[in-house]
Design a protein around this motif. Structure first.
Motif, mmCIF file in Angstrom:
data_model
loop_
_atom_site.group_PDB
_atom_site.id
_atom_site.type_symbol
_atom_site.label_atom_id
_atom_site.label_comp_id
_atom_site.label_asym_id
_atom_site.label_seq_id
_atom_site.Cartn_x
_atom_site.Cartn_y
_atom_site.Cartn_z
ATOM 1 N N GLN A 124 9.965 119.359 91.538
ATOM 2 C CA GLN A 124 9.955 118.050 92.181
ATOM 3 C C GLN A 124 10.992 117.971 93.299
ATOM 4 O O GLN A 124 10.736 117.387 94.359
ATOM 5 C CB GLN A 124 10.219 116.949 91.141
ATOM 6 C CG GLN A 124 9.096 116.757 90.145
ATOM 7 C CD GLN A 124 7.785 116.366 90.802
ATOM 8 O OE1 GLN A 124 7.762 115.590 91.760
ATOM 9 N NE2 GLN A 124 6.679 116.889 90.314
ATOM 10 N N GLU A 125 12.162 118.581 93.078
ATOM 11 C CA GLU A 125 13.197 118.603 94.115
ATOM 12 C C GLU A 125 12.705 119.376 95.341
ATOM 13 O O GLU A 125 12.973 118.982 96.486
ATOM 14 C CB GLU A 125 14.471 119.240 93.567
ATOM 15 C CG GLU A 125 15.192 118.396 92.534
ATOM 16 C CD GLU A 125 16.330 119.147 91.875
ATOM 17 O OE1 GLU A 125 16.639 120.274 92.317
ATOM 18 O OE2 GLU A 125 16.916 118.613 90.921
ATOM 19 N N GLY A 126 11.999 120.479 95.088
ATOM 20 C CA GLY A 126 11.450 121.259 96.185
ATOM 21 C C GLY A 126 10.450 120.460 96.994
ATOM 22 O O GLY A 126 10.462 120.487 98.230
ATOM 23 N N LEU A 127 9.580 119.718 96.307
ATOM 24 C CA LEU A 127 8.603 118.881 97.002
ATOM 25 C C LEU A 127 9.305 117.828 97.856
ATOM 26 O O LEU A 127 8.885 117.549 98.980
ATOM 27 C CB LEU A 127 7.673 118.199 95.999
ATOM 28 C CG LEU A 127 6.654 119.072 95.263
ATOM 29 C CD1 LEU A 127 5.738 118.196 94.419
ATOM 30 C CD2 LEU A 127 5.833 119.912 96.228
ATOM 31 N N GLN A 128 10.375 117.253 97.317
ATOM 32 C CA GLN A 128 11.087 116.214 98.058
ATOM 33 C C GLN A 128 11.692 116.753 99.350
ATOM 34 O O GLN A 128 11.779 116.042 100.359
ATOM 35 C CB GLN A 128 12.177 115.582 97.182
ATOM 36 C CG GLN A 128 11.656 114.667 96.106
ATOM 37 C CD GLN A 128 10.810 113.532 96.657
ATOM 38 O OE1 GLN A 128 11.184 112.877 97.631
ATOM 39 N NE2 GLN A 128 9.661 113.293 96.048
ATOM 40 N N ALA A 129 12.112 118.015 99.320
ATOM 41 C CA ALA A 129 12.649 118.620 100.543
ATOM 42 C C ALA A 129 11.569 118.689 101.620
ATOM 43 O O ALA A 129 11.825 118.382 102.795
ATOM 44 C CB ALA A 129 13.187 120.021 100.247
ATOM 45 N N PHE A 130 10.367 119.064 101.224
ATOM 46 C CA PHE A 130 9.271 119.140 102.189
ATOM 47 C C PHE A 130 8.832 117.744 102.639
ATOM 48 O O PHE A 130 8.369 117.562 103.766
ATOM 49 C CB PHE A 130 8.102 119.925 101.607
ATOM 50 C CG PHE A 130 8.389 121.388 101.438
ATOM 51 C CD1 PHE A 130 8.452 122.226 102.547
ATOM 52 C CD2 PHE A 130 8.632 121.928 100.190
ATOM 53 C CE1 PHE A 130 8.731 123.568 102.412
ATOM 54 C CE2 PHE A 130 8.917 123.278 100.040
ATOM 55 C CZ PHE A 130 8.963 124.097 101.154
ATOM 56 N N VAL A 131 8.979 116.762 101.758
ATOM 57 C CA VAL A 131 8.689 115.378 102.140
ATOM 58 C C VAL A 131 9.599 114.963 103.292
ATOM 59 O O VAL A 131 9.156 114.337 104.261
ATOM 60 C CB VAL A 131 8.879 114.428 100.929
ATOM 61 C CG1 VAL A 131 8.903 112.968 101.395
ATOM 62 C CG2 VAL A 131 7.770 114.630 99.909
ATOM 63 N N ALA A 132 10.872 115.331 103.196
ATOM 64 C CA ALA A 132 11.823 114.974 104.250
ATOM 65 C C ALA A 132 11.441 115.612 105.578
ATOM 66 O O ALA A 132 11.562 114.984 106.639
ATOM 67 C CB ALA A 132 13.228 115.403 103.835
ATOM 68 N N TYR A 133 10.984 116.865 105.534
ATOM 69 C CA TYR A 133 10.576 117.543 106.770
ATOM 70 C C TYR A 133 9.370 116.846 107.395
ATOM 71 O O TYR A 133 9.284 116.695 108.623
ATOM 72 C CB TYR A 133 10.224 119.006 106.495
ATOM 73 C CG TYR A 133 11.339 119.801 105.868
ATOM 74 C CD1 TYR A 133 12.671 119.490 106.100
ATOM 75 C CD2 TYR A 133 11.066 120.869 105.016
ATOM 76 C CE1 TYR A 133 13.691 120.221 105.509
ATOM 77 C CE2 TYR A 133 12.075 121.604 104.429
ATOM 78 C CZ TYR A 133 13.384 121.279 104.672
ATOM 79 O OH TYR A 133 14.392 121.990 104.085
ATOM 80 N N LEU A 134 8.428 116.426 106.543
ATOM 81 C CA LEU A 134 7.231 115.753 107.049
ATOM 82 C C LEU A 134 7.587 114.401 107.643
ATOM 83 O O LEU A 134 7.066 114.001 108.690
ATOM 84 C CB LEU A 134 6.216 115.575 105.910
ATOM 85 C CG LEU A 134 4.908 114.879 106.258
ATOM 86 C CD1 LEU A 134 4.090 115.741 107.214
ATOM 87 C CD2 LEU A 134 4.107 114.590 104.992
ATOM 88 N N ARG A 135 8.490 113.693 107.003
ATOM 89 C CA ARG A 135 8.852 112.334 107.418
ATOM 90 C C ARG A 135 9.610 112.318 108.738
ATOM 91 O O ARG A 135 9.523 111.356 109.495
ATOM 92 C CB ARG A 135 9.697 111.702 106.314
ATOM 93 C CG ARG A 135 10.100 110.264 106.548
ATOM 94 C CD ARG A 135 10.844 109.738 105.340
ATOM 95 N NE ARG A 135 10.002 109.739 104.162
ATOM 96 C CZ ARG A 135 10.471 109.808 102.909
ATOM 97 N NH1 ARG A 135 11.757 109.911 102.690
ATOM 98 N NH2 ARG A 135 9.634 109.775 101.890
ATOM 99 N N ASP A 136 10.351 113.383 109.001
ATOM 100 C CA ASP A 136 11.206 113.429 110.186
ATOM 101 C C ASP A 136 10.380 113.348 111.476
ATOM 102 O O ASP A 136 9.689 114.292 111.847
ATOM 103 C CB ASP A 136 12.034 114.714 110.187
ATOM 104 C CG ASP A 136 13.023 114.777 111.339
ATOM 105 O OD1 ASP A 136 13.385 113.716 111.861
ATOM 106 O OD2 ASP A 136 13.416 115.897 111.711
ATOM 107 N N GLY A 137 10.429 112.217 112.116
ATOM 108 C CA GLY A 137 9.718 112.035 113.385
ATOM 109 C C GLY A 137 8.266 111.646 113.253
ATOM 110 O O GLY A 137 7.549 111.576 114.257
#
Length: 214
Positions: A135-148
């Protein structure tokens, strides 16, 4: 990671330990792909890595500890792949960066099937601790997607839950394909996955246009 030469070799102790640890991490992923988590043993991992049982326990306190190290290493490789792809397209728009990141990630997953299965499949079978890491790994990718990330033309940006739903949906789709034995074909999914990822933010028509021009 190559095995060390037999007998006396004069290599620094720190180098030997690092070499053994790296081989054990790779070997664990390979054993998981072949046998699954429950049937993978310390002895099997050590044999595949060419590391004695005593040296295994000098590196890891248990199979679970080795699994966590291997899992974290695999997720970090995926993160690095995504960040590198985004950095190469830094001067381009958000959609192009997402498309490039997805393409690079799918290529990496296809070329490292043992690690891919460990992260997307075995990680969900190894207990609560590793699931939390998933779940922590998924959240990291969520942040990348959200950026911009933008919103569709004339509309507001989608709610933050959309980002999590997109990343979770992609992970679920990939896991099903891995379970079906289609890991090496994951890059073929790029158009489908890219459209799924881009549509909530730019609209379906614009998503298809971006993908067609890539």
């Amino acid at each position: 990671m190559k095995r060390l030469p037999r007998g006396r070799h004069g290599l620094p102790r720190e180098y030997v330990a690092h070499n053994q640890r790296s081989r054990l991490v790779v070997a664990l992923a390979e054993c998981l792909a072949a046998k699954g988590y429950e049937r993978t043993t310390v002895a099997a991992v050590g044999k595949r890595a060419g590391v004695s049982k005593s040296d295994f326990y000098r590196q890891f306190g248990s199979k679970d500890a080795c699994f966590v190290a291997a899992y974290d290493d695999a997720v970090e490789r995926m993160r690095g792949c995504v960040l590198a792809a985004c950095a190469e397209r830094q001067q381009e728009g958000w959609s192009r960066r997402v498309l490039a990141a997805l393409g690079s990630l799918l290529e990496l997953l296809a070329t490292e099937p043992a690690r891919t299965q460990m992260v997307l499949v075995e990680g969900l079978r190894a207990g609560r601790g590793v699931y939390d890491r998933f779940q922590e790994g998924l959240q990291a990718f969520v942040a990348y997607l959200r950026d911009g990330a933008p919103g569709p033309a004339g509309g507001e940006r989608p709610p933050e839950a959309t980002d999590e739903a997109v990343v979770g949906g992609i992970a679920s789709l990939l896991a099903r394909r891995v379970l079906a034995g289609e890991t090496k074909r994951l890059p073929e999914l790029l158009p489908e996955i890219a459209e799924f990822a881009l549509t909530p933010y730019v609209g379906a028509a614009e998503a298809r246009r971006i993908i067609s021009e890539a």
